[in-house]
Write a protein that holds these residues in place. Structure first.
Motif, PDB file in Angstrom:
ATOM      1  N   GLY A  64       0.810  -1.219   0.000  1.00 55.87           N
ATOM      2  CA  GLY A  64       0.000   0.000   0.000  1.00 55.87           C
ATOM      3  C   GLY A  64       0.839   1.263   0.000  1.00 55.87           C
ATOM      4  N   ALA A  65       1.928   1.272   0.771  1.00 61.42           N
ATOM      5  CA  ALA A  65       2.802   2.446   0.786  1.00 61.42           C
ATOM      6  C   ALA A  65       3.486   2.644  -0.565  1.00 61.42           C
ATOM      7  N   TYR A  66       3.955   1.551  -1.160  1.00 59.66           N
ATOM      8  CA  TYR A  66       4.569   1.650  -2.487  1.00 59.66           C
ATOM      9  C   TYR A  66       3.555   2.092  -3.537  1.00 59.66           C
ATOM     10  N   PHE A  67       2.307   1.656  -3.376  1.00 56.19           N
ATOM     11  CA  PHE A  67       1.277   1.996  -4.349  1.00 56.19           C
ATOM     12  C   PHE A  67       1.090   3.505  -4.457  1.00 56.19           C
ATOM     13  N   CYS A  68       1.248   4.209  -3.345  1.00 54.24           N
ATOM     14  CA  CYS A  68       1.113   5.672  -3.376  1.00 54.24           C
ATOM     15  C   CYS A  68       2.130   6.292  -4.331  1.00 54.24           C
ATOM     16  N   VAL A  69       3.387   5.891  -4.213  1.00 58.51           N
ATOM     17  CA  VAL A  69       4.430   6.515  -5.026  1.00 58.51           C
ATOM     18  C   VAL A  69       4.399   6.010  -6.460  1.00 58.51           C
ATOM     19  N   THR A  70       4.122   4.720  -6.692  1.00 57.47           N
ATOM     20  CA  THR A  70       4.067   4.227  -8.072  1.00 57.47           C
ATOM     21  C   THR A  70       2.883   4.818  -8.826  1.00 57.47           C
ATOM     22  N   ALA A  71       1.771   5.062  -8.129  1.00 55.68           N
ATOM     23  CA  ALA A  71       0.620   5.687  -8.789  1.00 55.68           C
ATOM     24  C   ALA A  71       0.966   7.092  -9.259  1.00 55.68           C
ATOM     25  N   GLY A  72       1.609   7.866  -8.395  1.00 54.01           N
ATOM     26  CA  GLY A  72       1.995   9.211  -8.799  1.00 54.01           C
ATOM     27  C   GLY A  72       3.049   9.224  -9.887  1.00 54.01           C
ATOM     28  N   LEU A  73       3.995   8.301  -9.820  1.00 55.06           N
ATOM     29  CA  LEU A  73       5.064   8.270 -10.820  1.00 55.06           C
ATOM     30  C   LEU A  73       4.558   7.812 -12.179  1.00 55.06           C
ATOM     31  N   THR A  74       3.627   6.855 -12.193  1.00 59.11           N
ATOM     32  CA  THR A  74       3.123   6.384 -13.488  1.00 59.11           C
ATOM     33  C   THR A  74       2.275   7.455 -14.169  1.00 59.11           C
ATOM     34  N   ILE A  75       1.618   8.312 -13.381  1.00 57.49           N
ATOM     35  CA  ILE A  75       0.892   9.439 -13.970  1.00 57.49           C
ATOM     36  C   ILE A  75       1.877  10.440 -14.563  1.00 57.49           C
ATOM     37  N   LEU A  76       2.952  10.728 -13.832  1.00 60.36           N
ATOM     38  CA  LEU A  76       3.943  11.688 -14.308  1.00 60.36           C
ATOM     39  C   LEU A  76       4.623  11.210 -15.582  1.00 60.36           C
ATOM     40  N   THR A  77       5.054   9.965 -15.591  1.00 56.18           N
ATOM     41  CA  THR A  77       5.816   9.440 -16.724  1.00 56.18           C
ATOM     42  C   THR A  77       4.905   8.955 -17.844  1.00 56.18           C
ATOM     43  N   GLY A  78       3.851   8.235 -17.492  1.00 52.66           N
ATOM     44  CA  GLY A  78       3.004   7.648 -18.517  1.00 52.66           C
ATOM     45  C   GLY A  78       2.060   8.620 -19.182  1.00 52.66           C
ATOM     46  N   LEU A  79       1.484   9.560 -18.427  1.00 57.66           N
ATOM     47  CA  LEU A  79       0.514  10.495 -18.991  1.00 57.66           C
ATOM     48  C   LEU A  79       1.126  11.827 -19.397  1.00 57.66           C
ATOM     49  N   ASN A  80       2.187  12.237 -18.709  1.00 57.80           N
ATOM     50  CA  ASN A  80       2.777  13.534 -19.021  1.00 57.80           C
ATOM     51  C   ASN A  80       4.122  13.431 -19.719  1.00 57.80           C
ATOM     52  N   GLY A  81       4.728  12.244 -19.707  1.00 64.26           N
ATOM     53  CA  GLY A  81       5.961  12.040 -20.452  1.00 64.26           C
ATOM     54  C   GLY A  81       7.223  12.538 -19.779  1.00 64.26           C
ATOM     55  N   GLN A  82       7.198  12.795 -18.466  1.00 59.30           N
ATOM     56  CA  GLN A  82       8.392  13.242 -17.759  1.00 59.30           C
ATOM     57  C   GLN A  82       9.011  12.074 -16.999  1.00 59.30           C
ATOM     58  N   LEU A  83      10.274  11.810 -17.255  1.00 62.70           N
ATOM     59  CA  LEU A  83      10.982  10.725 -16.586  1.00 62.70           C
ATOM     60  C   LEU A  83      11.669  11.260 -15.343  1.00 62.70           C
ATOM     61  N   SER A  84      11.370  10.639 -14.210  1.00 60.41           N
ATOM     62  CA  SER A  84      11.975  11.053 -12.941  1.00 60.41           C
ATOM     63  C   SER A  84      12.766   9.896 -12.353  1.00 60.41           C
ATOM     64  N   LEU A  85      14.022  10.147 -12.047  1.00 67.52           N
ATOM     65  CA  LEU A  85      14.871   9.180 -11.360  1.00 67.52           C
ATOM     66  C   LEU A  85      15.163   9.628  -9.933  1.00 67.52           C
ATOM     67  N   GLY A  86      14.330  10.528  -9.420  1.00 68.92           N
ATOM     68  CA  GLY A  86      14.588  11.061  -8.089  1.00 68.92           C
ATOM     69  C   GLY A  86      13.437  10.906  -7.125  1.00 68.92           C
ATOM     70  N   HIS A  87      12.494  10.018  -7.417  1.00 65.73           N
ATOM     71  CA  HIS A  87      11.344   9.890  -6.524  1.00 65.73           C
ATOM     72  C   HIS A  87      11.718   9.231  -5.199  1.00 65.73           C
ATOM     73  N   GLY A  88      12.797   8.475  -5.184  1.00 67.33           N
ATOM     74  CA  GLY A  88      13.277   7.956  -3.909  1.00 67.33           C
ATOM     75  C   GLY A  88      13.687   9.087  -2.975  1.00 67.33           C
TER      76      GLY A  88
END
Length: 354
Positions: A53-77
């Motif tokens: 559940g905790a991981y789901f929070c961050v993967t949900a936000g990251l997949t929206i950023l990268t998948g829908l907006n096209g921005q690659l982030s390597l700093g979410h950790g």
């Protein structure tokens, strides 16, 4: 030119119904399933469920950023670490769990806004390099301000025991999945709104988006802010799970694992984010089991990255859209419903010619 006009018309048309009722029903059903699982699973599995559940929070936000907006982030950790340290400082000083989580999300959102402003001016490898630098710099901050963050030893998190006779693992699972389900509900609403259309338009063609009156930079910054808020919530929940915060809990490899997880699960899909969150817990557990049986801690540390790499290659060969693409959806039916009146006579005429 026709494609450009179609995109402009799509952005300018009123937003489609939000289907908020169906999303709310899905969240309620998910909450019932989680509660049922916490009463049936053993304590360790319940703790793993909370971690998903905790991981789901961050993967949900990251997949929206990268998948829908096209921005690659390597700093979410690093953004997760920001939320975790903020929560630890607030909790140790004021001992208010809800307030600590809210402040952690707000501080991480502010940090994400600063990074997003810089990221909106960068593309491709330059954007990846910026976020990678953030992932490297944040751990060094804890060493620089040793008196506040206690360097490599980290900070303990003072938490009150769960209310009543509720086991700690069950309470942690309820808390983490409560945050995850709220995150899913908010993101589902955003992706189906005009903001979601703007993110897709910017991802597909920035020129067309500008001609349609979309603020490209503003959309990219807002997308990064939303994703950073999700990462801050995940970091605070991880601090609750571990009851301590240290730089070693948020290494550079965590950011890489997050990106690989959403790619394997399926970019731009919340279902893919859930699959990625599950893999973030399952694959390291398998690697740890193999490493313990082999009697080598070094092998255990390398196996996690190896497993993710092998799974990533296999999934990209078998299902380029990710594992979520293998799940049947109603996309063809939606396309048929959205067929314009202009296209229908053409298709009918083509059918008569055939």
């Amino acid at each position: 030119m026709t494609l450009l006009k179609d995109r402009i018309a799509l952005i300018k048309t009123p937003a489609a119904p939000r289907r908020s009722l169906s999303s709310l029903i899905g969240v309620v059903v998910g909450a019932i399933v989680i509660v049922a699982l916490t009463y049936t699973l053993p304590p360790f599995r319940t703790y793993q469920l909370a971690t998903i559940g905790a991981y789901f929070c961050v993967t949900a936000g990251l997949t929206i950023l990268t998948g829908l907006n096209g921005q690659l982030s390597l700093g979410h950790g690093a953004l997760m670490a920001t939320g975790a340290y903020t929560f630890a400082l607030m909790q140790n000083k004021f001992d208010l769990l809800p307030a600590g989580i809210v402040v952690a999300v707000l501080v991480t959102t502010a940090v994400g806004a600063v990074i997003g402003l810089a990221a909106a001016r960068l593309r491709g490898p330059y954007l990846a390099g910026l976020t990678l630098a953030v992932a490297v710099v944040v751990p060094s901050v804890t060493s620089t301000f040793d008196g506040t963050f206690n360097s490599d030893q980290g900070l303990p998190v003072a938490l009150e025991p769960p209310p009543g006779t509720v086991p700690v693992e069950r309470w942690q699972a309820w808390l983490c999945w409560g945050g995850a389900l709220v995150t899913v509900l908010v993101l589902a609403y955003l992706t189906r709104s005009r903001f979601g259309l703007r993110m897709r338009a910017v991802r597909d063609d920035e020129t067309a988006a500008r001609l349609a009156g979309v603020g490209v930079a503003r959309t990219q910054v807002l997308a990064f802010v939303v994703s950073a808020a999700c990462a801050g919530l995940a970091g605070a929940l991880f601090a609750v799970l571990a009851q301590s915060v240290s730089p070693g809990a948020f290494p550079l490899t965590l950011s890489l694992f997050l990106v690989m997880a959403i790619v394997i699960g399926g970019l731009g899909r919340l279902t893919g984010a859930l699959i990625g969150a599950f893999l973030l817990v399952a694959l390291p557990a398998v690697a740890q089991s193999i490493g313990e049986n082999a009697g080598s801690q070094r092998l255990e540390g390398n196996l996690s990255l190896t497993f993710f790499g092998v799974v990533l290659v296999a999934v990209m060969l078998a299902a380029p859209g990710g594992l979520a693409a293998l799940i049947p959806s109603g996309t063809p039916r939606r396309k048929a419903k959205n067929e314009t009146h202009r296209d229908r006579p053409r298709r009918r005429a083509a059918g008569r010619r055939l």
